[in-house]
Design a protein around this motif. Structure first.
Motif, PDB file in Angstrom:
ATOM      1  N   ALA A  41      37.702  31.810  36.307  1.00 36.52           N
ATOM      2  CA  ALA A  41      37.342  30.921  35.195  1.00 36.52           C
ATOM      3  C   ALA A  41      36.354  31.591  34.250  1.00 36.52           C
ATOM      4  O   ALA A  41      36.497  31.504  33.025  1.00 36.52           O
ATOM      5  CB  ALA A  41      36.756  29.615  35.736  1.00 36.52           C
ATOM      6  N   ALA A  42      35.358  32.275  34.806  1.00 36.71           N
ATOM      7  CA  ALA A  42      34.356  32.958  33.967  1.00 36.71           C
ATOM      8  C   ALA A  42      35.001  34.060  33.142  1.00 36.71           C
ATOM      9  O   ALA A  42      34.721  34.204  31.947  1.00 36.71           O
ATOM     10  CB  ALA A  42      33.237  33.513  34.842  1.00 36.71           C
ATOM     11  N   LEU A  43      35.878  34.828  33.754  1.00 37.47           N
ATOM     12  CA  LEU A  43      36.511  35.934  33.034  1.00 37.47           C
ATOM     13  C   LEU A  43      37.545  35.432  32.024  1.00 37.47           C
ATOM     14  O   LEU A  43      37.663  35.980  30.925  1.00 37.47           O
ATOM     15  CB  LEU A  43      37.159  36.907  34.026  1.00 37.47           C
ATOM     16  CG  LEU A  43      36.174  37.654  34.928  1.00 37.47           C
ATOM     17  CD1 LEU A  43      36.912  38.429  36.008  1.00 37.47           C
ATOM     18  CD2 LEU A  43      35.265  38.569  34.123  1.00 37.47           C
ATOM     19  N   ALA A  44      38.268  34.387  32.371  1.00 41.96           N
ATOM     20  CA  ALA A  44      39.257  33.831  31.441  1.00 41.96           C
ATOM     21  C   ALA A  44      38.577  33.260  30.197  1.00 41.96           C
ATOM     22  O   ALA A  44      39.162  33.258  29.112  1.00 41.96           O
ATOM     23  CB  ALA A  44      40.093  32.762  32.138  1.00 41.96           C
ATOM     24  N   PRO A  50      42.608  41.578  29.629  1.00 41.36           N
ATOM     25  CA  PRO A  50      42.598  42.177  30.964  1.00 41.36           C
ATOM     26  C   PRO A  50      42.402  43.698  30.930  1.00 41.36           C
ATOM     27  O   PRO A  50      41.709  44.251  31.780  1.00 41.36           O
ATOM     28  CB  PRO A  50      43.966  41.801  31.540  1.00 41.36           C
ATOM     29  CG  PRO A  50      44.272  40.486  30.876  1.00 41.36           C
ATOM     30  CD  PRO A  50      43.744  40.666  29.464  1.00 41.36           C
ATOM     31  N   THR A  51      42.971  44.351  29.935  1.00 47.66           N
ATOM     32  CA  THR A  51      42.790  45.800  29.811  1.00 47.66           C
ATOM     33  C   THR A  51      41.334  46.140  29.513  1.00 47.66           C
ATOM     34  O   THR A  51      40.784  47.098  30.068  1.00 47.66           O
ATOM     35  CB  THR A  51      43.720  46.365  28.712  1.00 47.66           C
ATOM     36  OG1 THR A  51      45.067  46.050  29.075  1.00 47.66           O
ATOM     37  CG2 THR A  51      43.556  47.862  28.559  1.00 47.66           C
ATOM     38  N   GLY A 122      44.898  36.147  38.286  1.00 49.75           N
ATOM     39  CA  GLY A 122      44.425  34.780  38.093  1.00 49.75           C
ATOM     40  C   GLY A 122      43.965  34.525  36.672  1.00 49.75           C
ATOM     41  O   GLY A 122      44.209  33.452  36.109  1.00 49.75           O
ATOM     42  N   VAL A 123      43.283  35.509  36.074  1.00 50.30           N
ATOM     43  CA  VAL A 123      42.841  35.387  34.681  1.00 50.30           C
ATOM     44  C   VAL A 123      44.058  35.260  33.763  1.00 50.30           C
ATOM     45  O   VAL A 123      44.110  34.391  32.886  1.00 50.30           O
ATOM     46  CB  VAL A 123      41.956  36.590  34.270  1.00 50.30           C
ATOM     47  CG1 VAL A 123      41.721  36.611  32.763  1.00 50.30           C
ATOM     48  CG2 VAL A 123      40.640  36.579  35.031  1.00 50.30           C
ATOM     49  N   PRO A 132      44.904  29.164  38.285  1.00 47.84           N
ATOM     50  CA  PRO A 132      44.744  30.332  39.157  1.00 47.84           C
ATOM     51  C   PRO A 132      45.775  30.309  40.279  1.00 47.84           C
ATOM     52  O   PRO A 132      46.203  29.232  40.714  1.00 47.84           O
ATOM     53  CB  PRO A 132      43.322  30.184  39.699  1.00 47.84           C
ATOM     54  CG  PRO A 132      42.963  28.780  39.506  1.00 47.84           C
ATOM     55  CD  PRO A 132      43.782  28.259  38.374  1.00 47.84           C
ATOM     56  N   PRO A 133      46.208  31.499  40.751  1.00 45.28           N
ATOM     57  CA  PRO A 133      47.160  31.542  41.847  1.00 45.28           C
ATOM     58  C   PRO A 133      46.539  30.974  43.122  1.00 45.28           C
ATOM     59  O   PRO A 133      45.353  31.058  43.332  1.00 45.28           O
ATOM     60  CB  PRO A 133      47.466  33.035  42.000  1.00 45.28           C
ATOM     61  CG  PRO A 133      46.351  33.746  41.330  1.00 45.28           C
ATOM     62  CD  PRO A 133      45.770  32.802  40.323  1.00 45.28           C
ATOM     63  N   GLN A 134      47.380  30.384  43.939  1.00 42.90           N
ATOM     64  CA  GLN A 134      46.920  29.828  45.212  1.00 42.90           C
ATOM     65  C   GLN A 134      46.752  30.956  46.222  1.00 42.90           C
ATOM     66  O   GLN A 134      47.505  31.905  46.222  1.00 42.90           O
ATOM     67  CB  GLN A 134      47.934  28.802  45.736  1.00 42.90           C
ATOM     68  CG  GLN A 134      48.120  27.632  44.806  1.00 42.90           C
ATOM     69  CD  GLN A 134      46.831  26.875  44.555  1.00 42.90           C
ATOM     70  OE1 GLN A 134      46.119  26.563  45.485  1.00 42.90           O
ATOM     71  NE2 GLN A 134      46.548  26.580  43.302  1.00 42.90           N
ATOM     72  N   ARG A 135      45.758  30.793  47.097  1.00 42.21           N
ATOM     73  CA  ARG A 135      45.527  31.810  48.139  1.00 42.21           C
ATOM     74  C   ARG A 135      46.534  31.664  49.239  1.00 42.21           C
ATOM     75  O   ARG A 135      46.982  30.662  49.600  1.00 42.21           O
ATOM     76  CB  ARG A 135      44.131  31.630  48.746  1.00 42.21           C
ATOM     77  CG  ARG A 135      43.081  32.081  47.824  1.00 42.21           C
ATOM     78  CD  ARG A 135      41.782  32.112  48.550  1.00 42.21           C
ATOM     79  NE  ARG A 135      40.853  31.251  47.833  1.00 42.21           N
ATOM     80  CZ  ARG A 135      39.641  31.032  48.213  1.00 42.21           C
ATOM     81  NH1 ARG A 135      39.182  31.558  49.295  1.00 42.21           N
ATOM     82  NH2 ARG A 135      38.852  30.286  47.523  1.00 42.21           N
TER      83      ARG A 135
END
Length: 135
Positions: A41-44, A50-51, A122-123, A132-135
């Protein structure tokens, strides 16, 4: 810092600090997967692609945080944000520092490759609206 003169202020320092802190959480001596959703969430929410985050991780965060993964009694609760910023901004960019950081990325215990890939995906998913993808 990536593409900048050492010590010069980053034009988007507040945004960069949030990214540094989120990425540094992968270098804790703890179950870093438990903070993955927060990190995603913080990075998104950041303005970085992403690069660009790959480069920030590789060139800014990794060189100052990877020794924690090699220490038997490493930091487990989180890096002090003031220390993290100072370490990144004041890091010497000599060839020895760059070489050590590059070599450390090849060591499985020194670079959080799998966690970064899960976080990165996930981002991307969150930005696409998939969550986000599920674990």
């Amino acid at each position: 810092m990536s593409g900048e003169a050492e010590g010069r202020a980053h034009p988007h320092l507040e945004e960069r600090r949030a990214v540094w802190e989120a990425l540094s959480m992968m270098y804790l001596d703890a179950d870093v997967a438990s903070s993955r959703e927060w990190r995603i969430a913080a990075l998104a929410a950041s303005p970085y692609s992403p690069t660009e985050m790959d480069a920030i991780l590789r060139d800014e965060v990794h060189p100052v945080c990877f020794p924690n993964l090699l220490s038997p009694a490493g930091e487990w609760s989180g890096f002090d944000p003031v220390w993290l910023e100072q370490a990144i901004r004041n890091r010497r960019n000599g060839w020895g520092s760059r070489l050590l950081a590059a070599i450390s990325r090849t060591l499985p215990v020194a670079f959080p490759r799998e966690e970064w890939e899960a976080t990165r995906q996930g981002v991307i998913a969150l930005r696409r609206g998939a969550g986000p993808p599920q674990r």
